[in-house]
Write a protein that holds these residues in place. Structure first.
Motif, PDB file in Angstrom:
ATOM      1  N   GLN A 194       0.834  -1.195   0.000  1.00 46.63           N
ATOM      2  CA  GLN A 194       0.000   0.000   0.000  1.00 46.63           C
ATOM      3  C   GLN A 194       0.868   1.243   0.000  1.00 46.63           C
ATOM      4  OE1 GLN A 194      -2.139   0.656   3.770  1.00 46.63           O
ATOM      5  NE2 GLN A 194      -1.104  -1.154   4.558  1.00 46.63           N
ATOM      6  N   ASP A 195       0.295   2.317  -0.531  1.00 49.34           N
ATOM      7  CA  ASP A 195       0.957   3.613  -0.493  1.00 49.34           C
ATOM      8  C   ASP A 195      -0.107   4.699  -0.460  1.00 49.34           C
ATOM      9  OD1 ASP A 195       0.035   3.239  -3.060  1.00 49.34           O
ATOM     10  OD2 ASP A 195       1.700   4.284  -4.012  1.00 49.34           O
ATOM     11  N   VAL A 196       0.323   5.914  -0.176  1.00 49.11           N
ATOM     12  CA  VAL A 196      -0.578   7.061  -0.099  1.00 49.11           C
ATOM     13  C   VAL A 196      -0.175   8.059  -1.174  1.00 49.11           C
ATOM     14  CG1 VAL A 196      -1.394   8.976   1.312  1.00 49.11           C
ATOM     15  CG2 VAL A 196      -1.005   6.731   2.352  1.00 49.11           C
ATOM     16  N   ILE A 197      -1.139   8.457  -1.972  1.00 55.23           N
ATOM     17  CA  ILE A 197      -0.907   9.404  -3.059  1.00 55.23           C
ATOM     18  C   ILE A 197      -1.462  10.761  -2.649  1.00 55.23           C
ATOM     19  CG2 ILE A 197      -1.388   9.919  -5.477  1.00 55.23           C
ATOM     20  CD1 ILE A 197      -1.842   6.933  -5.891  1.00 55.23           C
ATOM     21  N   PRO A 198      -0.653  11.811  -2.660  1.00 49.19           N
ATOM     22  CA  PRO A 198      -1.197  13.148  -2.347  1.00 49.19           C
ATOM     23  C   PRO A 198      -2.290  13.522  -3.342  1.00 49.19           C
ATOM     24  CG  PRO A 198       1.201  13.158  -2.346  1.00 49.19           C
ATOM     25  CD  PRO A 198       0.780  11.844  -2.933  1.00 49.19           C
ATOM     26  N   LEU A 199      -3.391  14.008  -2.818  1.00 52.21           N
ATOM     27  CA  LEU A 199      -4.530  14.327  -3.676  1.00 52.21           C
ATOM     28  C   LEU A 199      -5.312  15.467  -3.045  1.00 52.21           C
ATOM     29  CD1 LEU A 199      -5.963  13.139  -6.274  1.00 52.21           C
ATOM     30  CD2 LEU A 199      -7.511  11.992  -4.692  1.00 52.21           C
ATOM     31  N   PRO A 200      -5.628  16.509  -3.797  1.00 52.94           N
ATOM     32  CA  PRO A 200      -6.449  17.589  -3.225  1.00 52.94           C
ATOM     33  C   PRO A 200      -7.841  17.076  -2.895  1.00 52.94           C
ATOM     34  CG  PRO A 200      -6.184  17.886  -5.592  1.00 52.94           C
ATOM     35  CD  PRO A 200      -5.263  16.775  -5.199  1.00 52.94           C
TER      36      PRO A 200
END
Length: 362
Positions: free
Chosen positions: A12-18
């Motif tokens: 898993q990873d976290v993608i920056p997203l507005p």
């Protein structure tokens, strides 16, 4: 990741997203990769990506099946990823992904059922709201035409099963990583697509034309949101020109007639006829309304004859209706004359019967 059925391969990873506008809420977006498209008991799900919006962006978890013998752990881990969400969104998942997963759940002899939250199939929404603008509704084409970007895909969809088979046979990781990246990009697209579809459902797109409002109105009406559907159809009709505006106006007219608002329906059809001068459907609808609802065949005949003059290319198609209306008008006039003569004769007989009485009393 450890499960009651053994270890499951999860990354898993976290993608920056507005922040998404509108916010879809607690929805898990997921997409699967399978060993084939036929479905049935011989089709395995070997990868699944689950994207969940969080405060700081988008959390993407991928579950992978290193070998068929680890399928129970794979399915359990996937359900654990989907379980916290209040809704599940897929692209054609109602027809493919979910049925295949249910089949694999049974084949793996898992306890209970492959349960999940309420499901929304984004492909169904795309077809309802954008069919008139799209030549095909594949996810790749929808990305280009609706989301406005062209993906640099590391691996075509048709080669994804081969990448997994190469991994099972020879442990090849190059194509497998490309297949997993393909899966990851698919699920990220679903997040943006859902937000765009929600904006369209709210009627908040600034570039919507009559065709867009008509598609939205039909969809909302069929789904039971009658007030929203009615409002969208009115917006489509307000464009006045074009086939979509006329179609929306005819749908509104049908609703008015069902409510018994015959005068309002006639007024709308009169306005549409003045706006959509070359749409024979409007003239036919108004002629039918005048003939059968308002019982005024003379006015209906005038509408049909005017349509024949305006649109000579459909004059022959309207000739049967014109001839029938003319016969009805002539019969009505004949009945009126007969009733007039009968009335005068009754008046004469009444005078003859009453005259002796009047004379006697005098």
């Amino acid at each position: 990741m450890m499960t009651p059925f053994g270890a499951a391969a999860v990354r898993q990873d976290v993608i920056p997203l507005p922040p998404l506008d509108p916010d879809p809420g607690s929805v898990a977006y997921f997409d699967t990769e399978t060993t084939g498209l036929a479905g049935g008991t011989g089709t395995y799900v070997f990868a699944a990506a689950v994207a969940t919006p969080i405060d700081c962006g988008l959390r993407v978890a991928q579950v992978f099946l290193p070998e068929p013998g680890m399928e129970s752990a794979f399915l359990h881990a996937l359900r654990e990823e989907l379980e916290p969400a209040r809704g599940v969104a897929t692209f054609n998942g109602g027809s493919f992904d979910l049925p295949v997963l249910r089949t694999r759940w049974v084949m793996a002899r898992m306890p209970g059922e492959f349960s999940h939250a309420a499901h929304v199939d984004l492909l169904t929404l795309v077809r309802a709201l954008y069919r008139h603008r799209l030549e095909t509704c594949t996810l790749r084409y929808v990305e280009q035409r609706v989301l406005g970007y062209e993906r640099d895909d590391p691996l075509p969809s048709a080669l994804v099963p081969d990448a997994y088979f190469d991994f099972l046979r020879a442990g090849s990781l190059d194509l497998l990583e490309a297949a997993l990246e393909h899966n990851r990009l698919d699920v990220i697209s679903l997040v943006h697509l859902h937000s765009r579809l929600l904006r369209r459902l709210q009627g908040a797109d600034v570039d919507m034309d009559a065709d867009d409002w008509l598609a939205l109105g039909r969809h909302r009406w069929r789904r039971g949101a009658r007030a929203d559907g009615w409002r969208a159809l009115r917006n489509a009709t307000a464009f006045a020109k074009g086939e979509a505006a006329a179609t929306a106006g005819l749908l509104i007219t049908r609703g008015l007639v069902r409510r018994g608002s015959i005068q309002a329906a006639d007024t709308l059809l009169d306005w549409l006829e003045a706006s959509a001068r070359q749409d024979v459907r409007v003239s036919v609808a108004r002629a039918r309304l005048l003939e059968w609802r308002r019982r005024e065949p003379e006015l209906a005949l005038a509408v049909v004859e005017d349509a024949q003059r305006r649109m000579p290319e459909v004059a022959d198609d309207l000739e049967h209706r014109r001839a029938r209306l003319r016969r009805k008008v002539e019969l009505r006039r004949g009945d009126g004359l007969r009733r007039g003569r009968d009335g005068r004769q009754r008046d004469v007989r009444q005078v003859q019967l009453e005259a002796p009485i009047l004379d006697g009393t005098a």
